[in-house]
Design a protein around this motif. Sequence first.
Motif, PDB file in Angstrom:
ATOM      1  N   LEU A  16      65.833  46.202  74.711  1.00 56.63           N
ATOM      2  CA  LEU A  16      65.430  46.247  76.121  1.00 56.63           C
ATOM      3  C   LEU A  16      66.252  45.263  76.946  1.00 56.63           C
ATOM      4  N   ARG A  17      66.398  44.065  76.405  1.00 52.36           N
ATOM      5  CA  ARG A  17      67.181  43.047  77.098  1.00 52.36           C
ATOM      6  C   ARG A  17      68.630  43.520  77.275  1.00 52.36           C
ATOM      7  N   ALA A  18      69.179  44.074  76.218  1.00 48.48           N
ATOM      8  CA  ALA A  18      70.559  44.567  76.276  1.00 48.48           C
ATOM      9  C   ALA A  18      70.696  45.695  77.295  1.00 48.48           C
ATOM     10  N   ALA A  19      69.671  46.529  77.366  1.00 46.60           N
ATOM     11  CA  ALA A  19      69.711  47.633  78.325  1.00 46.60           C
ATOM     12  C   ALA A  19      69.815  47.097  79.747  1.00 46.60           C
ATOM     13  N   GLY A  45      71.477  53.970  65.342  1.00 43.07           N
ATOM     14  CA  GLY A  45      70.336  54.519  64.627  1.00 43.07           C
ATOM     15  C   GLY A  45      69.063  53.736  64.898  1.00 43.07           C
ATOM     16  N   ALA A  46      69.198  52.412  64.868  1.00 41.06           N
ATOM     17  CA  ALA A  46      68.027  51.567  65.124  1.00 41.06           C
ATOM     18  C   ALA A  46      67.498  51.816  66.527  1.00 41.06           C
ATOM     19  N   LEU A  47      68.419  51.955  67.441  1.00 38.44           N
ATOM     20  CA  LEU A  47      68.013  52.177  68.834  1.00 38.44           C
ATOM     21  C   LEU A  47      67.210  53.470  68.968  1.00 38.44           C
ATOM     22  N   THR A  48      67.791  54.547  68.439  1.00 38.46           N
ATOM     23  CA  THR A  48      67.093  55.828  68.587  1.00 38.46           C
ATOM     24  C   THR A  48      65.806  55.853  67.771  1.00 38.46           C
ATOM     25  N   MET A  62      62.948  48.864  82.801  1.00 37.78           N
ATOM     26  CA  MET A  62      62.585  48.659  84.204  1.00 37.78           C
ATOM     27  C   MET A  62      61.245  47.957  84.312  1.00 37.78           C
ATOM     28  N   GLU A  63      60.331  48.355  83.468  1.00 40.12           N
ATOM     29  CA  GLU A  63      59.006  47.754  83.483  1.00 40.12           C
ATOM     30  C   GLU A  63      59.105  46.248  83.209  1.00 40.12           C
ATOM     31  N   VAL A  64      59.878  45.898  82.205  1.00 42.59           N
ATOM     32  CA  VAL A  64      60.089  44.487  81.880  1.00 42.59           C
ATOM     33  C   VAL A  64      60.612  43.736  83.096  1.00 42.59           C
ATOM     34  N   LEU A  65      61.614  44.323  83.733  1.00 42.03           N
ATOM     35  CA  LEU A  65      62.253  43.663  84.862  1.00 42.03           C
ATOM     36  C   LEU A  65      61.284  43.423  86.009  1.00 42.03           C
ATOM     37  N   LEU A  66      60.538  44.458  86.385  1.00 44.80           N
ATOM     38  CA  LEU A  66      59.605  44.326  87.497  1.00 44.80           C
ATOM     39  C   LEU A  66      58.520  43.297  87.178  1.00 44.80           C
ATOM     40  N   ASP A  67      58.027  43.331  85.950  1.00 44.95           N
ATOM     41  CA  ASP A  67      57.006  42.353  85.565  1.00 44.95           C
ATOM     42  C   ASP A  67      57.514  40.926  85.714  1.00 44.95           C
TER      43      ASP A  67
END
Lengths: 200, 200
Positions: A16-19, A45-48, A62-67
Amino acid sequence: MKWQQQKSLATREKVLRAALVCLERDGFHHLSLVRVASEAEVSKGALTHHFSSKDELITLAMEVLLDEFVQTLRASVDDVHAGRVSLDECLDGIWHFMSGQLYMVTLEIALKARHEAAFKSALTPLVQHFHAQLNDIWIRLFPDLTPERAQVLMNLTMNLLRGMGTQSVFREDPSYFNELLDTWKNILDQQLPRGKDHKY
Amino acid sequence: MKWQQQKSLATREKVLRAALVCLERDGFHHLSLVRVASEAEVSKGALTHHFSSKDELITLAMEVLLDEFVQTLRASVDDVHAGRVSLDECLDGIWHFMSGQLYMVTLEIALKARHEAAFKSALTPLVQHFHAQLNDIWIRLFPDLTPERAQVLMNLTMNLLRGMGTQSVFREDPSYFNELLDTWKNILDQQLPRGKDHKY
DNA sequence: TATAAAAAACCGTCCAGTCTGTTTTTAACA
DNA sequence: TGTTAAAAACAGACTGGACGGTTTTTTATA
């Protein structure tokens, strides 16, 4: 917590952070799953395994960011309320946030949502919740104003900062933006009640 | 003018117009050359004959869009000056423009520029010229203010509208935006000099 | 050994840019 | 004026690469 579970959570967090990093640095249409995976130092593979689609990944990021933004903002408004920082400094903080990662990522996401109905409906409740939280914060920021007035003034402020954030893509001129911000601080100050005991 | 030249110009015009339509309707990362060609009712060969790359096409389309906005705005400000329309109506006009095609396309472009240096440098002079034209217009809109003050106030206004345009992606609520706009009209009015003969 | 996590190979799709071929217009000239 | 060569406009096939998503294989934990 079991070790496996811990590792799983850590991977999700890393991805998530990397995204968010990739979204901000590369923009949405240069963001690919392999890039995010490589940024997170994780295999594709880990990601998917953890996120069933690109859209889901982005929505959760996005949720992480807004929070995080809401938390930061709430803390800042508490500081204003306690007299630890001035309103001007609080606005500076918001502008700092809006001219940085948050707003650009938001823009990328908004444009994507604009053209993809499914993505938009996945995101809309999130955004609505975000704005509801903001409205609460604005009321606490201006206890001397009516809630409606506080919200209107701060929605004006937020939209002004949004616009400035957009313009900052092409105009890298801090003094220009500082002048705008200073002018706005003055105007906002004029809109606040001078006395103590009346609602404006 | 020779026939060939005429036909060539007509094709270019059709393609540029189609590019704007596609940008606004589909967004940048769903825009492909075949789509634009089909929208323009022109073959892909014709398109590539006239525009050497996708970036060039978009840059030129952007130029068309900005020019049209400047023309519309100049006319509107002339109307205000001549007393044919009020300042409020003029602002409504700008808001209409900003919540429509212009601004969304601008956003798409800005984000692309943010992540592609070459594209950005191709676009920067265009944007600078655009802002220079705007600044001229603002001075003419507020002849009773100093040029600097007129520009600051209208740059505030433009950025506010930009932000509102962005928010309108997720919040389709005209009354909300009208309230913001009305509040801003009031505030702006407060900033204008009451007397006739002094510079603020 | 059974199961969850991670890795990696693979597939189908899409697209920008290139290249080759065709038609239409223009210019040169006899 | 009629003919022809050159040039411009146009059409469409092809290529090489990127990417999202799926499937298969390997590894680590319980």
